[in-house]
Scaffold this motif. Structure first.
Motif, short mmCIF file in Angstrom:
data_model
loop_
_atom_site.label_atom_id
_atom_site.label_comp_id
_atom_site.label_asym_id
_atom_site.label_seq_id
_atom_site.Cartn_x
_atom_site.Cartn_y
_atom_site.Cartn_z
N GLU A 181 1.12 -1.04 0.24
CA GLU A 181 0.25 0.16 0.16
C GLU A 181 0.78 1.05 0.24
OE1 GLU A 181 -2.97 0.39 -0.50
OE2 GLU A 181 -3.10 -1.61 -0.62
N GLU A 182 2.26 1.31 0.52
CA GLU A 182 3.00 2.63 0.86
C GLU A 182 3.48 2.85 -0.72
OE1 GLU A 182 2.52 0.00 3.19
OE2 GLU A 182 2.06 1.66 5.10
N GLN A 183 3.80 1.10 -1.32
CA GLN A 183 4.17 1.88 -2.37
C GLN A 183 3.63 1.74 -3.49
OE1 GLN A 183 7.18 -1.39 -3.57
NE2 GLN A 183 6.79 -2.33 -1.15
N ARG A 184 2.18 1.98 -3.12
CA ARG A 184 1.71 2.43 -4.48
C ARG A 184 1.23 3.64 -4.59
NH1 ARG A 184 -1.97 -1.82 -3.36
NH2 ARG A 184 -1.64 -3.34 -4.49
N LEU A 237 2.38 6.21 -10.14
CA LEU A 237 1.27 6.47 -11.08
C LEU A 237 0.57 4.69 -11.39
CD1 LEU A 237 3.65 8.83 -13.41
CD2 LEU A 237 1.32 9.31 -11.89
N PRO A 238 -0.57 5.29 -11.61
CA PRO A 238 -0.99 4.50 -11.96
C PRO A 238 -0.83 3.08 -13.33
CG PRO A 238 -2.56 5.97 -11.50
CD PRO A 238 -1.35 5.96 -11.34
N ASP A 239 -0.25 4.05 -14.36
CA ASP A 239 0.26 3.59 -15.39
C ASP A 239 1.65 3.14 -15.46
OD1 ASP A 239 0.78 5.61 -15.63
OD2 ASP A 239 0.43 6.11 -17.88
N CYS A 240 2.41 2.73 -14.34
CA CYS A 240 3.85 2.86 -13.89
C CYS A 240 4.11 1.45 -14.46
CB CYS A 240 4.43 2.98 -12.58
SG CYS A 240 5.95 3.21 -11.66
N VAL A 241 5.46 1.35 -14.22
CA VAL A 241 6.19 0.21 -15.42
C VAL A 241 7.76 0.04 -14.29
CG1 VAL A 241 6.92 -0.76 -17.92
CG2 VAL A 241 4.94 0.78 -17.42
N GLU A 246 0.58 -3.13 -10.54
CA GLU A 246 -0.04 -4.14 -9.27
C GLU A 246 1.24 -5.59 -9.58
OE1 GLU A 246 -2.11 -3.86 -6.88
OE2 GLU A 246 -2.28 -1.90 -8.36
N ARG A 247 1.44 -5.71 -10.87
CA ARG A 247 2.23 -7.46 -10.64
C ARG A 247 2.90 -7.16 -10.09
NH1 ARG A 247 3.37 -10.87 -16.72
NH2 ARG A 247 3.91 -12.55 -15.23
N PHE A 248 3.88 -6.14 -10.19
CA PHE A 248 5.35 -5.58 -9.42
C PHE A 248 5.37 -5.77 -8.35
CE2 PHE A 248 8.42 -2.99 -7.51
CZ PHE A 248 9.58 -4.13 -7.75
#
Length: 139
Positions: A36-39, A43-47, A60-62
């Motif tokens: 949660e802290e990382q999220r 950004l939502p579209d972070c790669v 989310e997968r990461f």
């Protein structure tokens, strides 16, 4: 820069970094606290490109993969460089993490060369891309 897990119930708010330095410090705290802290810093579209084989994951997968590795007890960066321009910042560093994969065994060291791309937003600096060239023990 080094951080360790905070005591349960700590009121440290790392979710609104005003500077790139604060964002980097917040990231080290976040990886010792959990998903949660990382999220909240991403950004939502972070790669994220990571691992010894170059996995390419969305946020989310990461986060799920990272959680499966075990709890990060401590994180440290050194040799940090930052290039900031026009609401973007590219940070490169050497990163070490102490991870407890199995509760009854001592934590193991994961080393990485990291590049993080931060973006200035209304909610503070947010991670938009990260590349981690990790060295880690075999699974």
């Amino acid at each position: 820069m080094t951080t360790t897990q905070s005591a349960p119930g700590s009121k440290d708010d790392v979710r609104r970094p005003d500077t790139v330095s604060q964002a980097e410090a917040a990231w080290l705290v976040a990886i010792t606290k959990g998903e949660e802290e990382q999220r909240a810093l991403m950004l939502p579209d972070c790669v994220i490109v990571h691992g010894p084989v170059g996995n390419v994951h969305d946020r989310e997968r990461f986060l799920a993969y990272n959680a499966s590795m075990g709890a990060t007890l401590e994180a440290e960066t050194s040799e940090v460089t930052c290039r900031e321009r026009g609401g973007r910042a590219i940070v490169t560093c050497y990163q070490k993490m102490s991870i407890r994969r199995v509760p009854d065994l001592p934590p193991f060291l994961v080393q990485a060369v990291a590049t993080r791309v931060w973006f200035a937003t209304d909610e503070g600096w947010r991670l938009g891309h990260m590349q981690l060239s990790r060295r880690q023990p075999a699974v």
